[in-house]
Scaffold this active site. Structure first.
Site, mmCIF file in Angstrom:
data_model
loop_
_atom_site.group_PDB
_atom_site.id
_atom_site.type_symbol
_atom_site.label_atom_id
_atom_site.label_comp_id
_atom_site.label_asym_id
_atom_site.label_seq_id
_atom_site.Cartn_x
_atom_site.Cartn_y
_atom_site.Cartn_z
ATOM 1 N N SER A 16 0.804 -1.229 0.000
ATOM 2 C CA SER A 16 0.000 0.000 0.000
ATOM 3 C C SER A 16 0.834 1.274 0.000
ATOM 4 O O SER A 16 0.541 2.217 -0.736
ATOM 5 C CB SER A 16 -0.945 0.007 1.199
ATOM 6 N N LYS A 65 -10.080 -5.893 10.569
ATOM 7 C CA LYS A 65 -11.191 -5.441 9.727
ATOM 8 C C LYS A 65 -12.544 -5.495 10.442
ATOM 9 O O LYS A 65 -13.456 -4.747 10.104
ATOM 10 C CB LYS A 65 -11.246 -6.250 8.433
ATOM 11 N N ASP A 101 -12.974 -3.539 -0.235
ATOM 12 C CA ASP A 101 -12.614 -4.909 -0.647
ATOM 13 C C ASP A 101 -13.736 -5.486 -1.510
ATOM 14 O O ASP A 101 -13.494 -6.171 -2.498
ATOM 15 C CB ASP A 101 -12.437 -5.817 0.583
ATOM 16 N N GLY A 127 -12.857 -14.997 7.921
ATOM 17 C CA GLY A 127 -12.515 -13.728 8.566
ATOM 18 C C GLY A 127 -13.107 -12.521 7.860
ATOM 19 O O GLY A 127 -14.037 -12.633 7.055
ATOM 20 N N GLY A 128 -12.526 -11.350 8.132
ATOM 21 C CA GLY A 128 -13.045 -10.106 7.588
ATOM 22 C C GLY A 128 -13.019 -10.055 6.073
ATOM 23 O O GLY A 128 -13.954 -9.535 5.443
ATOM 24 N N ALA A 129 -11.955 -10.582 5.466
ATOM 25 C CA ALA A 129 -11.871 -10.574 4.001
ATOM 26 C C ALA A 129 -12.945 -11.477 3.399
ATOM 27 O O ALA A 129 -13.518 -11.160 2.349
ATOM 28 C CB ALA A 129 -10.485 -11.030 3.552
#
Length: 246
Positions: A16, A65, A101, A127-129
């Site tokens: 990033s 997240k 995302d 999970g969050g993803a």
């Protein structure tokens, strides 16, 4: 100076800072800076905001997240539905969470996974993803089952020991949302019967460093179509930039 950054636990794998720094230089964006903020826990976000008063935007990566949600003043409708945040806007001391995302994954999946080939998907990880992936699959009307190390029968999740060669023939899209294979642990991969993969399978790995994980390499050897998370990263980053500049 407007400051932006990424928060997470371990950020050595992140692209990033490089991506946004190059964007600022390429587009002549003045008085902008992007930094990496490794936090020991999500709660440390509060002290970060107190000390870094020039922050106007943050990206959020694993494992925070979901953990950041109670710390925010407001949630975008899509992020609230997904239950995970990967982008935070900061304005006049107020924070608002978004999920880009979802945008990045949905658009890249539509291009990678042809309409005529669409059947059912396996989502590795919960999970969050994974939450953003589930929302995108729902939007595209692609049926899916989630796979977990600790499957919840109430959610009809599968365990990795249930992923038999026969079962894989019913799911031609397999999406890895876990960090398995991510730098520096490049010798790890999800437990699958890789020998059961065929040219009809599509493997999508949200990991982008390295660009070819073991998961994708083994898929390619079997003739499967493969896609890493790099384009998704770029698109979610561009969507975050648009939010920060609204």
């Amino acid at each position: 100076m407007r400051k932006f950054g990424l928060i997470g636990k371990k950020l050595g794998h992140s692209f990033s800072k490089k991506y946004f720094t190059q964007k600022f230089e390429r587009e002549g964006i003045q008085e902008a800076q992007y930094e990496l903020y490794e936090l020991p826990e999500a709660q440390a976000l509060k002290s970060l905001l107190q000390h870094e008063t020039e922050l106007v935007g943050l990206n959020v990566t694993v494992p925070y997240k979901q953990d950041v949600i109670p710390l925010l003043d407001e949630l975008d409708e899509v992020a609230a539905k997904i239950g995970a945040v990967n982008t935070i806007s900061i304005s006049e001391g107020k924070t608002k969470g978004f999920n880009t995302d979802y945008i990045g994954f949905k658009s890249t999946l539509e291009e990678f996974y042809p309409q005529a080939e669409r059947k059912q998907a396996l989502v590795l990880g919960t999970g969050g993803a994974a939450k953003a992936v589930w929302a995108a699959l729902d939007a595209l009307q692609i049926p899916y089952r989630s796979v977990s190390r600790n499957p919840d029968p109430a959610k009809q999740e599968l365990g990795y020991d249930e992923l038999t060669p026969a079962l894989l023939q019913s799911y031609n899209l397999i999406i890895n949302t876990t960090p398995l294979g991510m730098h520096p642990y490049t010798d790890t991969m999800p437990e699958l019967p890789y020998e059961a993969l065929t040219e009809q399978h599509y493997l999508y790995d949200l990991v982008y460093n390295p660009e070819q994980t073991l998961f994708l390499k083994k898929g390619a050897i079997a003739g499967a179509q493969t896609c890493n998370g790099l384009d998704m990263l770029y698109r979610q980053a561009d969507a975050a930039w648009a939010i920060w500049n609204e």
